[in-house]
Design a protein around this motif. Sequence first.
Motif, short mmCIF file in Angstrom:
data_model
loop_
_atom_site.label_atom_id
_atom_site.label_comp_id
_atom_site.label_asym_id
_atom_site.label_seq_id
_atom_site.Cartn_x
_atom_site.Cartn_y
_atom_site.Cartn_z
N TRP A 69 12.78 -6.22 -11.25
CA TRP A 69 11.45 -5.69 -11.56
C TRP A 69 10.44 -5.98 -10.45
O TRP A 69 9.73 -5.08 -10.00
N GLU A 73 8.66 -3.31 -7.76
CA GLU A 73 7.20 -3.21 -7.63
C GLU A 73 6.78 -3.43 -6.19
O GLU A 73 5.88 -2.74 -5.67
N ARG A 74 7.43 -4.38 -5.52
CA ARG A 74 7.08 -4.68 -4.12
C ARG A 74 7.45 -3.53 -3.19
O ARG A 74 6.71 -3.23 -2.24
N VAL A 76 7.48 -0.30 -3.91
CA VAL A 76 6.44 0.73 -4.07
C VAL A 76 5.15 0.27 -3.41
O VAL A 76 4.47 1.05 -2.72
N VAL A 122 13.69 1.27 -12.63
CA VAL A 122 12.69 0.33 -12.11
C VAL A 122 11.80 1.01 -11.06
O VAL A 122 10.57 0.94 -11.13
N ARG A 125 9.72 3.75 -12.67
CA ARG A 125 8.64 3.19 -13.49
C ARG A 125 7.44 2.79 -12.62
O ARG A 125 6.29 3.12 -12.93
N HIS A 126 7.69 2.07 -11.54
CA HIS A 126 6.58 1.61 -10.70
C HIS A 126 5.95 2.76 -9.93
O HIS A 126 4.71 2.82 -9.81
N ALA A 129 3.90 4.88 -12.47
CA ALA A 129 2.63 4.26 -12.84
C ALA A 129 1.58 4.50 -11.76
O ALA A 129 0.40 4.74 -12.06
N TYR A 130 1.99 4.43 -10.51
CA TYR A 130 1.06 4.70 -9.40
C TYR A 130 0.58 6.15 -9.44
O TYR A 130 -0.62 6.42 -9.32
#
Length: 298
Positions: A69, A73-74, A76, A122, A125-126, A129-130
Amino acid sequence: MSNKGNEGRVVIVTGAGQGIGREHALAFAADGAAVVVNDYAADAATAVAAEIVAAGGRAVAAPGDVADWADGERIVATAIAEFGGLDVLVNNAGFVRDRMLISLSEDEWDSVVRVHLKGHFVLLRHAGAYWRSEAKAGNARQARVINTSSGAGIFGSVGQGNYAAAKAAIAELTIQAAAELGGYGVTVNGIAPAARTQMTMGAGDAMAAQMAAPADGSFDSMDPANISPLVVWLGSPGSADVTGRLFEVEGGVITVLDGWQRAASIDKGARWEQDELGAAVADLIEKSPTQVKPYGAR
């Protein structure tokens, strides 16, 4: 005026340290995009990014585990920090642990499903969201996601139950994501590529012989670079009308895969009796398209 379809766009390619993913990264860079090169192996990601920069392109390495996770995130966040945004996500990372179902260990099942299916989710998802936050702020991007399924996931493949199940789920995730993200200006499509890679060359002597480059210098239908033009086009603004689709790509052949459509149907208008069903099901199957056999099935 540039005729490059992805000029100025920012692209993440996962599993881009070698094989098909590397070809995607190089092709996007050649088409004017800035590329975030992800691979689990940091050295491989760094080498591909350096290759792009040496050729005059823009790239940065973002090694990491796509199914983690925080790493997702990193990755993206790296695109946004280094290049000011994100326009395209190419989910490509994966590996195999091939065995017959009755021989698969729990770890071999979990690890393959984790990297392929969770790894796709994963990053999706990130990135999603952006793109949602950008759309709500009035800055909607012409965003694109290209997922990587497989013929094994559509038709099945003997000895690859873990891989086939994960790839089948990715095909459905593509349809799901296209429906959910369309309101934010995001299209989501998938490919089922056939090409010479480390995975396919390690799948046995027969497969290796089938995948080998032709000795006579004729068209190499298994060259992984054959897959990238469609992926690069799907990542461009020009593909805006295409979403929720899966394409099989091999050599110069592109085929739309249109699975899980309703075929023949029958309505009795009442509850079926068990002794009626043998004839009814036989009639339905006869009226339905012939089922494609799994790879390796007799």
